[in-house]
Design an enzyme around this catalytic site. Sequence first.
Site, PDB file in Angstrom:
ATOM      1  N   ARG A 106      -7.156  -2.630  14.252  1.00 43.62           N
ATOM      2  CA  ARG A 106      -8.063  -1.800  14.169  1.00 43.62           C
ATOM      3  C   ARG A 106      -9.436  -2.084  15.195  1.00 43.62           C
ATOM      4  NH1 ARG A 106      -4.760   0.006  11.069  1.00 43.62           N
ATOM      5  NH2 ARG A 106      -5.391   1.251   9.330  1.00 43.62           N
TER       6      ARG A 106
ATOM      7  N   SER B 164      -9.638   3.908   4.853  1.00 47.05           N
ATOM      8  CA  SER B 164      -9.984   2.532   4.502  1.00 47.05           C
ATOM      9  C   SER B 164     -11.447   2.283   4.720  1.00 47.05           C
ATOM     10  CB  SER B 164      -8.953   1.486   5.242  1.00 47.05           C
ATOM     11  OG  SER B 164      -7.683   1.927   4.994  1.00 47.05           O
TER      12      SER B 164
ATOM     13  N   GLU C 235     -14.549  -1.326   8.460  1.00 49.04           N
ATOM     14  CA  GLU C 235     -13.485  -0.582   9.387  1.00 49.04           C
ATOM     15  C   GLU C 235     -14.218   0.376   9.800  1.00 49.04           C
ATOM     16  OE1 GLU C 235     -11.044   2.182  10.173  1.00 49.04           O
ATOM     17  OE2 GLU C 235      -9.682   1.526   8.447  1.00 49.04           O
TER      18      GLU C 235
HETATM   19  N1  EPU Z   1      -3.607  -2.797  -3.126  1.00 52.92           N
HETATM   20  C1  EPU Z   1      -3.903  -3.011  -4.493  1.00 52.92           C
HETATM   21  N2  EPU Z   1      -4.895  -1.925  -5.029  1.00 52.92           N
HETATM   22  C2  EPU Z   1      -5.284  -1.213  -4.595  1.00 52.92           C
HETATM   23  C3  EPU Z   1      -4.881  -0.756  -3.079  1.00 52.92           C
HETATM   24  C4  EPU Z   1      -3.966  -1.708  -2.815  1.00 52.92           C
HETATM   25  O1  EPU Z   1      -3.686  -3.981  -5.089  1.00 52.92           O
HETATM   26  O2  EPU Z   1      -6.255  -0.380  -5.080  1.00 52.92           O
HETATM   27  C5  EPU Z   1      -2.421  -3.687  -2.880  1.00 52.92           C
HETATM   28  C6  EPU Z   1      -0.894  -3.051  -3.205  1.00 52.92           C
HETATM   29  O3  EPU Z   1      -0.261  -4.419  -3.371  1.00 52.92           O
HETATM   30  C7  EPU Z   1      -0.512  -2.775  -1.896  1.00 52.92           C
HETATM   31  C8  EPU Z   1      -1.077  -3.398  -0.855  1.00 52.92           C
HETATM   32  O4  EPU Z   1      -2.431  -3.635  -1.461  1.00 52.92           O
HETATM   33  O5  EPU Z   1       0.786  -2.830  -1.879  1.00 52.92           O
HETATM   34  C9  EPU Z   1      -1.277  -2.551   0.428  1.00 52.92           C
HETATM   35  O6  EPU Z   1      -1.788  -1.150   0.191  1.00 52.92           O
HETATM   36  P1  EPU Z   1      -1.522   0.027   1.056  1.00 52.92           P
HETATM   37  O7  EPU Z   1      -0.017   0.166   1.229  1.00 52.92           O
HETATM   38  O8  EPU Z   1      -2.128   1.244   0.497  1.00 52.92           O
HETATM   39  O9  EPU Z   1      -2.066  -0.304   2.344  1.00 52.92           O
HETATM   40  P2  EPU Z   1      -3.552  -0.826   2.811  1.00 52.92           P
HETATM   41  O10 EPU Z   1      -3.361  -2.262   3.106  1.00 52.92           O
HETATM   42  O11 EPU Z   1      -4.555  -0.903   1.583  1.00 52.92           O
HETATM   43  C10 EPU Z   1      -3.522  -0.093   5.350  1.00 52.92           C
HETATM   44  C11 EPU Z   1      -4.437   0.629   6.219  1.00 52.92           C
HETATM   45  C12 EPU Z   1      -4.290   1.897   6.118  1.00 52.92           C
HETATM   46  C13 EPU Z   1      -2.788   2.453   6.104  1.00 52.92           C
HETATM   47  C14 EPU Z   1      -1.895   1.598   5.222  1.00 52.92           C
HETATM   48  C15 EPU Z   1      -0.426   1.932   5.373  1.00 52.92           C
HETATM   49  C16 EPU Z   1      -6.181  -0.846   6.839  1.00 52.92           C
HETATM   50  C17 EPU Z   1      -7.611  -1.381   6.609  1.00 52.92           C
HETATM   51  N3  EPU Z   1      -5.883   0.331   6.171  1.00 52.92           N
HETATM   52  O12 EPU Z   1      -4.052  -0.175   4.010  1.00 52.92           O
HETATM   53  O13 EPU Z   1      -5.058   2.476   7.020  1.00 52.92           O
HETATM   54  O14 EPU Z   1      -2.491   3.839   5.818  1.00 52.92           O
HETATM   55  O15 EPU Z   1      -2.248   0.287   5.258  1.00 52.92           O
HETATM   56  O16 EPU Z   1       0.042   1.264   6.516  1.00 52.92           O
HETATM   57  O17 EPU Z   1      -5.432  -1.610   7.555  1.00 52.92           O
HETATM   58  C18 EPU Z   1      -7.295   3.623   7.635  1.00 52.92           C
HETATM   59  O18 EPU Z   1      -7.168   2.868   8.324  1.00 52.92           O
HETATM   60  O19 EPU Z   1      -8.149   4.130   7.348  1.00 52.92           O
HETATM   61  C19 EPU Z   1      -6.128   3.638   6.552  1.00 52.92           C
HETATM   62  C20 EPU Z   1      -5.779   4.375   5.450  1.00 52.92           C
END
Ligand code: EPU
Length: 337
Positions: free
Chosen positions: A162, A237, A333
């Site tokens: 990012r 995010s 972010e």
């Molecule tokens: N999780 C929780 N609670 C929550 C949310 C997430 O426990 O409320 C845990 C879960 O274990 C889940 C893990 O976090 O399996 C990962 O969650 P998710 O797959 O939703 O991905 P993320 O790490 O929260 C990142 C990116 C997103 C992107 C997704 C999928 C960043 C800051 N965010 O989110 O990007 O869509 O991975 O690749 O890296 C964005 O940048 O605006 C964005 C949405």
Amino acid sequence: MDILENVSLRQLNTFGIEANARYYAEVHSTAGLQEILLQWRGAAPFILGGGSNILFTGNVERLVIRNCIRGREIIRRDAGRAWVAAGGGENWHEFVLWCLDNGLGGIENLSLIPGTVGAAPIQNIGAYGVELQDVFHSLEATELSSGMEHAFGREACRFGYRDSVFKGPLRGVYCITRVVLELSTEGHKINTSYGAIREMLENRGISDPGIRDVSEAVMAIRRSKLPDPALIGNAGSFFKNPEVPHWQFEQLKALFPGIVHYPAGEGLVKIPAGWLIEQCGWKGQRIGDAGCYEKQALVLVNHGRASGAELLQLAQEIVDSVAEKFGIRLAPEVNVV
Ligand code: EPU
């Protein structure tokens, strides 16, 4: 080309925050941008794309220039690859769909990301195992102080998680007018490394997915977890996922055995900020109209008439409680202006 005064930015940021631009202009070509830059005598202008990664905390006194430079073309094809260019003001997701219509692979995992093509390299957009840098070829940008055009290759962009040079030393220095990607025309590299995509495809009975199947799976996953900005204001995010050194992770794991984590760079472990925030009890909470989204704690939302300052206050309280419980400082972010 006109410079307007006192223009509301409410419809131009996906948080739906009320903020005014003291001066405002829209540009549709590099020449149009250069013309505005020649006319403008004040402080460095602020470039606005899709407004999907921004939190306005007050009115903007600088000139706001909205990048509306359109255009998409396949520049060259060669041995299973194609070089594709798009104007910085093109909507990212429409561009992804256009690439799919033309049988071009490489950005299907980045379906439905809000924002513009020109903003994509700034934060090296990424989702479901793919980042823009994986397909990036080059970009053209106009220097705001001089109106001069410059080309940037991949190295010059210094992409990170990012992150890019345009968020660091060159922040606010350029307007990205055109982006060139190198995509595949056949033998596409399908990326289903992300568990949620594999599950979605399995549920749909697809064992040998194509690029369109992956795109549709990604869209379904995003729609199930992320709020639609047309219905509820948000900027995706709000924080980056923190990376901590291995020793710190081991200490945390001893205290919180269920901690979710992924391998990151050398000696580093990535911990989803959404998990940390949820553990602090914020998921689904709100302070006035500023809220932490009920299905994905990493996303802050505007339930109606929240101000930028209120969202920032909620963000600060979240940062403080995560720091207190886990000793990790979350970094935003989104671009706070
Ligand atoms: N999780 C929780 N609670 C929550 C949310 C997430 O426990 O409320 C845990 C879960 O274990 C889940 C893990 O976090 O399996 C990962 O969650 P998710 O797959 O939703 O991905 P993320 O790490 O929260 C990142 C990116 C997103 C992107 C997704 C999928 C960043 C800051 N965010 O989110 O990007 O869509 O991975 O690749 O890296 C964005 O940048 O605006 C964005 C949405």
